[in-house]
Every structure is written in structure tokens, then in C-alpha cells.
Design a protein around this motif. Sequence first.
Motif, short mmCIF file in Angstrom:
data_model
loop_
_atom_site.label_atom_id
_atom_site.label_comp_id
_atom_site.label_asym_id
_atom_site.label_seq_id
_atom_site.Cartn_x
_atom_site.Cartn_y
_atom_site.Cartn_z
N ALA A 62 67.51 77.15 -157.47
CA ALA A 62 66.87 76.80 -156.19
C ALA A 62 65.40 76.45 -156.35
N GLU A 63 64.70 77.11 -157.26
CA GLU A 63 63.27 76.80 -157.39
C GLU A 63 63.02 75.45 -158.05
N LEU A 64 64.02 74.90 -158.76
CA LEU A 64 63.87 73.57 -159.34
C LEU A 64 63.89 72.48 -158.27
N VAL A 65 64.48 72.79 -157.12
CA VAL A 65 64.55 71.80 -156.04
C VAL A 65 63.15 71.40 -155.59
N ASP A 66 62.18 72.31 -155.70
CA ASP A 66 60.81 71.99 -155.31
C ASP A 66 60.19 70.92 -156.20
N THR A 74 68.23 74.69 -149.02
CA THR A 74 69.08 75.70 -148.39
C THR A 74 70.44 75.79 -149.08
N ARG A 75 71.03 74.62 -149.37
CA ARG A 75 72.33 74.60 -150.04
C ARG A 75 72.24 75.19 -151.44
N PHE A 76 71.16 74.89 -152.15
CA PHE A 76 71.02 75.43 -153.51
C PHE A 76 70.73 76.93 -153.47
N GLU A 77 69.99 77.40 -152.50
CA GLU A 77 69.77 78.85 -152.38
C GLU A 77 71.07 79.59 -152.14
N ALA A 78 71.96 78.98 -151.35
CA ALA A 78 73.23 79.63 -151.04
C ALA A 78 74.23 79.54 -152.19
N ASN A 79 74.28 78.39 -152.87
CA ASN A 79 75.33 78.16 -153.86
C ASN A 79 74.89 78.26 -155.32
N PHE A 80 73.64 77.92 -155.58
CA PHE A 80 73.11 77.94 -156.95
C PHE A 80 71.73 78.58 -156.94
N PRO A 81 71.64 79.88 -156.64
CA PRO A 81 70.32 80.51 -156.46
C PRO A 81 69.42 80.45 -157.70
N GLU A 82 70.03 80.42 -158.90
CA GLU A 82 69.21 80.38 -160.11
C GLU A 82 68.51 79.03 -160.29
N TYR A 102 68.91 69.36 -146.34
CA TYR A 102 69.15 70.79 -146.52
C TYR A 102 69.42 71.14 -147.98
N LEU A 103 68.87 70.36 -148.89
CA LEU A 103 69.15 70.57 -150.30
C LEU A 103 68.70 71.95 -150.77
N LEU A 161 74.88 67.80 -159.46
CA LEU A 161 73.44 67.95 -159.71
C LEU A 161 73.14 69.29 -160.38
N ALA A 162 73.76 70.36 -159.91
CA ALA A 162 73.55 71.68 -160.51
C ALA A 162 74.02 71.69 -161.96
N HIS A 163 75.16 71.06 -162.23
CA HIS A 163 75.67 70.99 -163.59
C HIS A 163 74.70 70.21 -164.49
N ALA A 164 74.18 69.10 -163.98
CA ALA A 164 73.23 68.30 -164.76
C ALA A 164 71.94 69.07 -165.00
N LEU A 165 71.46 69.78 -163.99
CA LEU A 165 70.23 70.55 -164.17
C LEU A 165 70.43 71.67 -165.18
N ARG A 166 71.57 72.33 -165.11
CA ARG A 166 71.85 73.40 -166.09
C ARG A 166 71.94 72.83 -167.50
N ARG A 167 72.58 71.71 -167.61
CA ARG A 167 72.74 71.10 -168.92
C ARG A 167 71.42 70.57 -169.45
#
Length: 154
Positions: free
Chosen positions: A59-63, A49-57, A46-47, A11-17
Amino acid sequence: MFRFANADFALAHALRRFTGALFIKSAKFFSRIVISYDVACQYSIYLHTRFEANFPELAELVDFMHLLVPKKHLDGHKDDCKYRFSLNYFKGAGRSHGEGIEPSWGETKQSGGSTCQMNYGHRHDTLNDFHNDWNWTKLQGLGTFIWVFVFPFV
């Protein structure tokens, strides 16, 4: 915490791309990002929380993400999940089924008998050819579908 590590990475890779490194700050102007996942009800707990810990840049997209369960997978869930995570009740996604990648699997299973004895390279090439044919056939029918969808009374 590591239960969804692979899904989080994908998911993080897709969001970055999708957003691009330079456009992550402007991505906050999206009204929503809809994601369908078979176990979205569990994955979303806990999505943030997991993104804040592992992909902080990111994390605000999770909202802005709305995780929903595809329609074919919804029957196996509890009643609470059926209503909270259903595409049927989400504004703007009621006609979607969320199973975009899975229709080709029924056809792909038919190739198992002929590819099981192949070496890795040959099997890989054969499955690529099979999926390319599937995509080409789908693309050829797309014009008729769009014509009927856009101009239903012509």
C-alpha cells in the motif's frame, strides 16, 4: 470495489516481482513509478484504499505511483483527464507514448485467418512463433536505433 480486481492483482504481482519480497521496504526510495493504463483516471480513484484492503504490504508503494493514460487513448477522455493524466505534461515522460505492448497487435491480427481453424495447441505454438519472430525482428533493428540515438552525428 471489485471492478478493478484483475488489474489490482496484476499490478501487485508486478510490484512484488519488481521490488522483490525483501526489497519492498527499500522500494520507498524510488522517486516515482510511472504506469500507463487506458483508464488510469478511473483506476487511480480508490487505488490506495483497494491496496490497503487487499495488498497491505504494497500500500505504501501506491504513493510513489503516477498513473497516466497512453497517448493514443487520451483522445477518448474528458478535457480534465487529458491534462491531469497526460504523458505530455508529466516531467520525464513527455516523449513516451505509453503504448509499448500494442504495436504488435496490428501484425497479430493478420494471423487470425490462418489460426482460426487450428486446434488449441497448434494455434498456441503458431502465435508463439509469430511473437518470437516479431521480437527477433525488433531486436535486430535495435542496434541501428541505438547507434542513431546515441551517436546522431556520426
